[in-house]
Design an enzyme around this catalytic site. Structure first.
Site, PDB file in Angstrom:
ATOM      1  CB  SER A 139      -1.282  -0.252   1.237  1.00 28.96           C
ATOM      2  OG  SER A 139      -1.708   0.598   1.034  1.00 28.96           O
ATOM      3  CG  ASP A 298      -2.982  -0.021  -2.770  1.00 29.96           C
ATOM      4  OD1 ASP A 298      -2.848   1.203  -1.864  1.00 29.96           O
ATOM      5  OD2 ASP A 298      -3.262  -1.540  -1.526  1.00 29.96           O
ATOM      6  CG  ASP A 300      -5.816   0.674  -1.068  1.00 34.22           C
ATOM      7  OD1 ASP A 300      -5.402   2.026  -0.380  1.00 34.22           O
ATOM      8  OD2 ASP A 300      -6.006   0.062  -0.232  1.00 34.22           O
ATOM      9  CB  THR A 374      -9.666   0.065  13.937  1.00 32.87           C
ATOM     10  OG1 THR A 374      -9.628   1.034  14.894  1.00 32.87           O
ATOM     11  CG2 THR A 374      -8.743   1.877  13.032  1.00 32.87           C
ATOM     12  CD  GLU A 398      -9.834   2.658   7.605  1.00 25.90           C
ATOM     13  OE1 GLU A 398      -9.932   1.886   8.537  1.00 25.90           O
ATOM     14  OE2 GLU A 398      -9.385   2.045   7.220  1.00 25.90           O
TER      15      GLU A 398
END
Length: 586
Positions: A139, A298, A300, A374, A398
């Site tokens: 990520s 990545d 996302d 979380t 989030e």
């Protein structure tokens, strides 16, 4: 058998460098619900050919135990563009080795032939009804890192007890199977499939269900800049804009192509604020663009910035964009659903450290809001449960700039979030409203929710443990703090121990985890602050929020109050000098 990692180890042995060898071989990377995340390099504590083979062998055996039809359905594997020259590791190489492991056991593998955004893996699991998915990515971590992220058959990231089951299976399957190293074998196998073309077609068809203003999109004069921060996002965001009939965004030329060195940024993480967006600001000024959309490597996550009338750029926090997207997605749903009864089956979710703005919107509008622990693993799994009960989960977010705007992907998705944000901005422009003005309108209607989050870096687990132990034994054994500076504490929830002072039996409702630290303090002034450890980085994070009821418009006073609360939290609960903690630097 990788000559590069093998040479590194032989060199250390020749030098008699016991200290480094201990670092490489002292302990195995831990497989958790987030899979693996570590630096690429030699030894069992790093991501390399051997540890990927071992991990996949364990995962394969665990799947065989759980799915009698694994050899019929198969798995999907995706990868980003990370590579590490000195150890010879790369996401593509790791993905091919993982594919080889499954194929050697007769399991069909849908291996993407090229780099792909992380959300395409959970999408493929659901779309092709596969048993599992693997995404090789770290990520937004530093360039030397890589990771191995795992999805279950429901299209969501794994949660316990799967992590423990997989971890145990890895321990039991450490010796590489015959031909484990020979990834060329997969190229001639009938079990190898490439989902790239199908998924690219179907994904962009599915996200169009969230396109509500095609005519406005076609005609808007609003200009956008997009950066993929040297990651995978460029091509996919361009295609998403095309799917929504929007003119393509201007791409930051220095950052649009994948580059594992991330040469233009210190950290490839758009969450870190303006530093990552310097080149985007320059391009936007040059091309007259008002809005910047930034994906992490990545793709996302999504960060958004907007040029204000003052000429300054405002970078929206994850909570602010969550408020805007929540308002927008509900508004679009409402305009297309005249049946007022349907609202009782509508849900939105956010994690417990994110802003409670969705709760405020839900209360006023009559839909359901739920908070989870979380991380998207919890929201994705909960969303799937609700959808299986016939509920509509419109949105989940989030604060760490992750958004699930489309039920076809049960994880955060920066591609769909980027194009939906662009449509929202284009629609607002027809009303002469900016994103910032609309955000204020949302707060005016549902009450101001002001948030502030940051972190301290700490590489010593003992210090972290001591810091949280002190909070649990603040005024003597088993007593939590009654105040923080001038701020009186009115409630405590400790999701490490399972204690919640607000519950009749003093037991927390959300699941607890002894392996991570997390305490939430509620204050008498309406403030809430959570302190927690990170699952993937050496950080102690904090999140704070002050919520005011609709009609309280003195935002400057609220901001001042929150700033003072955060200062007290840092001074009395973190004690950075005493604990030798390193502050977040811009």
């Amino acid at each position: 058998q990788n000559p590069k990692t093998s040479a590194i180890v032989k060199q250390l042995v020749a030098e008699g460098n016991a200290g480094e060898l201990q670092k490489y071989f002292g302990s195995r990377m831990e497989f958790g619900t987030a899979g693996l995340r570590a630096a690429m390099g030699a030894g069992i504590s790093h991501m390399n050919d051997l540890t990927i083979i071992q991990t996949t062998q364990g995962f394969c055996r665990y799947l065989e135990k759980n799915f009698s039809d694994l050899k019929k359905r198969g798995v999907v594997i995706g990868f980003d563009a990370r590579a590490h020259l000195s150890s010879g590791g790369s996401s593509k190489r790791f993905a091919r080795l993982a594919a080889n492991t499954f194929i050697s056991q007769g399991v069909p593998v849908y291996l993407f032939s090229d780099i792909t955004p992380t959300p395409f893996v959970p999408y493929t699991v659901t779309h092709l009804k596969l048993c599992a998915g693997i995404m090789v990515t770290a990520s937004h971590n530093p360039k030397q890192d890589n990771g191995y992220k795992v999805y279950w058959e429901n299209g969501a990231q794994i949660i316990s007890p799967h992590d423990k089951g997989i971890s145990q299976a890895i321990e039991e399957n450490q010796e590489p199977w015959p031909q484990a190293w020979d990834d060329k074998l997969i190229d001639s196998s009938l079990l190898l499939h490439d989902p790239y073309a199908t998924v690219n077609k179907e994904y962009f068809k599915d996200i169009q269900k969230q396109c509500f203003h095609r005519n406005i999109n076609k005609e808007t004069s609003l200009k956008f800049v997009h950066t993929s921060v040297h990651g995978v996002g460029h091509k996919f965001v361009q295609l998403a804009f095309k799917a929504f009939d929007l003119s393509p965004p201007f791409a930051v030329p220095e950052q649009k192509d994948p580059d594992p060195e991330f040469p233009t940024v210190k950290y490839p993480n758009p969450e870190e604020g303006k530093g990552v967006l310097t080149l985007s600001f320059a391009l936007a000024e040059k091309d007259g663009a008002k809005i910047i959309l930034a994906n992490d490597p990545d793709a996302d996550r999504l960060a958004v910035a907007e040029k204000q009338e003052s000429g300054e750029w405002k970078v929206f926090s994850g909570n602010e964009l969550g408020a805007l997207l929540g308002w927008w997605i509900f508004t679009c749903w409402k305009n297309h659903n005249s049946d007022t009864c349907a609202i009782k089956d509508v849900y939105m979710l956010s994690s417990t450290v994110s802003s409670k703005i969705l709760r405020a919107i839900a209360l006023k509008e009559g839909f359901h809001f739920e908070e989870t622990l979380t991380g998207f693993k919890w929201m994705g799994n909960r969303a799937k449960q609700l959808m299986d009960q016939g509920k509509a989960v419109l949105f989940a977010f989030e604060e760490a700039i992750g958004y699930m705007c489309c039920p076809a992907v049960l994880d955060k998705d920066g591609v769909s979030a980027a194009v939906i944000t662009a449509e929202m901005a284009s629609f607002l422009a027809t009303r002469n409203l900016s994103l910032s003005q609309q955000l204020k309108a949302v707060y005016d209607e549902y009450g101001f929710h002001i948030t502030k989050a940051s972190y301290f870096i700490c590489h010593d687990p003992k210090v972290i443990q001591q810091l949280f132990d002190n909070l649990r034994n603040f005024d003597g054994k088993n007593t939590y703090p009654k105040s923080c500076g001038r701020f009186k504490v009115s409630g405590i929830r400790d999701l490490t121990t399972g204690y919640d002072s607000s519950q009749p039996d003093q037991k927390a409702i959300l699941p607890t985890s002894k392996s991570s630290q997390m305490i939430t303090f509620t204050f008498a002034n309406g403030g809430v602050a959570t302190m927690r450890t990170s699952g993937t980085e050496p950080k102690i994070k904090y999140y704070s929020e002050l919520c005011a009821p609709p009609g309280n418009s003195d935002i400057e006073q609220l901001k001042k109050e929150l700033d003072e609360l955060v200062s007290a939290l840092e001074k009395y609960f973190f004690q950075p000098e005493k604990n030798n903690l390193q502050r977040k630097t811009e």
